[in-house]
Design an enzyme around this catalytic site. Structure first.
Site, PDB file in Angstrom:
ATOM      1  N   HIS A  16      66.008  33.541 -61.120  1.00 11.31           N
ATOM      2  CA  HIS A  16      66.821  33.877 -59.947  1.00 11.31           C
ATOM      3  C   HIS A  16      67.335  35.302 -60.114  1.00 11.31           C
ATOM      4  CE1 HIS A  16      70.197  32.428 -56.976  1.00 11.31           C
ATOM      5  NE2 HIS A  16      69.946  33.720 -56.822  1.00 11.31           N
ATOM      6  N   HIS A  18      67.237  38.978 -57.629  1.00  7.18           N
ATOM      7  CA  HIS A  18      66.807  39.705 -56.423  1.00  7.18           C
ATOM      8  C   HIS A  18      66.476  41.124 -56.848  1.00  7.18           C
ATOM      9  CE1 HIS A  18      68.490  36.543 -53.737  1.00  7.18           C
ATOM     10  NE2 HIS A  18      69.292  36.356 -54.785  1.00  7.18           N
ATOM     11  N   GLU A 199      76.037  27.599 -52.663  1.00  8.10           N
ATOM     12  CA  GLU A 199      76.737  28.744 -53.287  1.00  8.10           C
ATOM     13  C   GLU A 199      78.105  28.846 -52.608  1.00  8.10           C
ATOM     14  OE1 GLU A 199      75.003  32.584 -52.440  1.00  8.10           O
ATOM     15  OE2 GLU A 199      75.911  33.536 -54.207  1.00  8.10           O
TER      16      GLU A 199
HETATM   17  N1  ADE Z   1      71.005  37.975 -51.735  1.00 12.41           N
HETATM   18  C1  ADE Z   1      71.181  38.605 -52.915  1.00 12.41           C
HETATM   19  N2  ADE Z   1      72.027  37.927 -53.680  1.00 12.41           N
HETATM   20  C2  ADE Z   1      72.405  36.824 -52.988  1.00 12.41           C
HETATM   21  C3  ADE Z   1      73.256  35.730 -53.233  1.00 12.41           C
HETATM   22  N3  ADE Z   1      73.932  35.601 -54.388  1.00 12.41           N
HETATM   23  N4  ADE Z   1      73.407  34.804 -52.274  1.00 12.41           N
HETATM   24  C4  ADE Z   1      72.757  34.912 -51.126  1.00 12.41           C
HETATM   25  N5  ADE Z   1      71.940  35.918 -50.835  1.00 12.41           N
HETATM   26  C5  ADE Z   1      71.768  36.874 -51.757  1.00 12.41           C
HETATM   27 ZN    ZN Z   2      70.609  34.869 -55.283  1.00  7.77          ZN
END
Ligand code: ADE
Ligand code: ZN
Length: 326
Positions: A16, A18, A199
């Site tokens: 995980h 990005h 989240e």
């Molecule tokens: N895009 C990048 N980081 C993120 C996160 N923690 N939650 C949702 N979208 C994201």
């Molecule tokens: Zn994320």
């Protein structure tokens, strides 16, 4: 400490992260200069000082703004290679990288520019560092499903370079149901499916990611802990969770790492993994996530080894690569 050295040496996967969230302030300034783009900050220090977030949306606003310095294929290559070298230093043997093409195509950057820059770096790192990777395209959930479908169709000619599809960006108000049709197509075409869920969003979004999107992994999953039937199901199905403790702390998903739900996840037998999410913004790469969580939750050596092993087993690496990793 002894356990920090153990963490440094643990073979692990990162599941995980990005790629746009690995853009360090120094590289952001260098790319802004290279591309003749003005940043609304006078210095790297001033930019770093702005990294104080009350919630997910405050972070996303800065993250999308920062990504605007990424223009050329070389920019995406440099971004990706910098992350891969940093991950390699943390003994990451395999990584599964999210990218957000809509952030770039919306600004007139060609999908192929983004994809070629990233995947050239992935293949160089495989050869030069032995670090393997898979790529996961995330749809931005604040945009429409039609926009996601158009993006999916842009990606299909490049399907050999994409392992799966995910769902990220603003969670509240954008439930999994909004993207049920596109993910039905994604699955029918044989791709892996993941989604950020729980989240900031409620446990129902985690349940809907399972039932409607039929995900192979849940990204985050924190708020699933509010629903004991859901926790039992996640355990029974051995559903992997890609947990990001320093992200959760930075975005006020938890107020203190000592209260992080990872402890309950492990006690409930869930397949949790530790990850950095957006390390340039949240103050630590994957080993820092292991170290601070170890200290806050008194994780044992066995628990650390289990978390690392979970990351390898829950990965989308080919069966041949998995056999090497495990
Ligand atoms: N895009 C990048 N980081 C993120 C996160 N923690 N939650 C949702 N979208 C994201
Ligand atoms: Zn994320």
């Amino acid at each position: 400490t002894d356990l920090n050295a153990f963490i440094d040496e643990l073979p692990k996967a990162e599941l995980h992260v990005h790629i746009e969230g690995t853009l360090e302030p120094e590289l952001m300034f260098a790319l802004a200069e290279r591309n003749g783009i003005a940043l609304p900050y006078g210095s790297v220090e001033e930019l770093r000082a702005a990294y104080s977030f009350k919630n997910l949306q405050e972070f996303l606003d800065l993250y999308y703004q920062g990504a605007q310095v990424l223009i050329t294929r070389q920019d995406f290559y440099d971004l990706t290679m910098a992350y891969l070298k940093r991950a390699h230093a943390d003994r990451v043997l395999h990584t599964e990288i999210f990218f957000d093409p809509q952030t770039h195509t919306e600004r007139g950057i060609a999908f192929e520019t983004v994809l070629d820059g990233i995947t050239t770096a992935l293949s160089d790192a495989a050869h030069e560092l032995g670090l393997t990777s898979e790529l996961i395209l995330c749809f931005l959930r604040h945009l429409s499903e039609d926009d996601a479908i158009a993006t999916y169709e842009m990606a299909l000619p490049h399907r050999d370079r994409i392992a799966g599809f995910g769902l990220d960006s603003s969670e509240k108000g954008h439930p999994p149901a909004k993207f049920e049709r596109v993910f039905t197509r994604v699955r029918a075409d044989g791709f892996k499916v993941v989604a950020h869920a729980g989240e900031e969003g409620p446990p129902e979004y985690v349940r809907d990611a399972l039932d409607l999107l039929k995900v192979d992994r849940i990204d985050h999953g924190n708020r699933a802990l509010e629903d004991s039937a859901l926790v039992e199901r996640l355990a029974r199905e051995a559903m992997p969770l890609t947990v990001c403790p320093l992200s959760n702390l930075s975005l006020a998903v938890v107020t203190d790492l000592a209260d992080h739900p990872l402890r309950q996840m492990l006690d409930a037998g869930l397949v949790a993994t530790l990850n950095s999410d957006d390390p340039a913004y949240f103050g630590g790469y994957v080993n820092q996530n292991y170290k601070e969580t170890q200290s806050a939750l008194s994780l044992t050596k066995d628990e650390l080894a289990l978390l690392a092993r979970n990351s390898l087993t829950a990965s989308f690496a080919s069966p041949e690569r998995k056999a090497e990793l495990l």
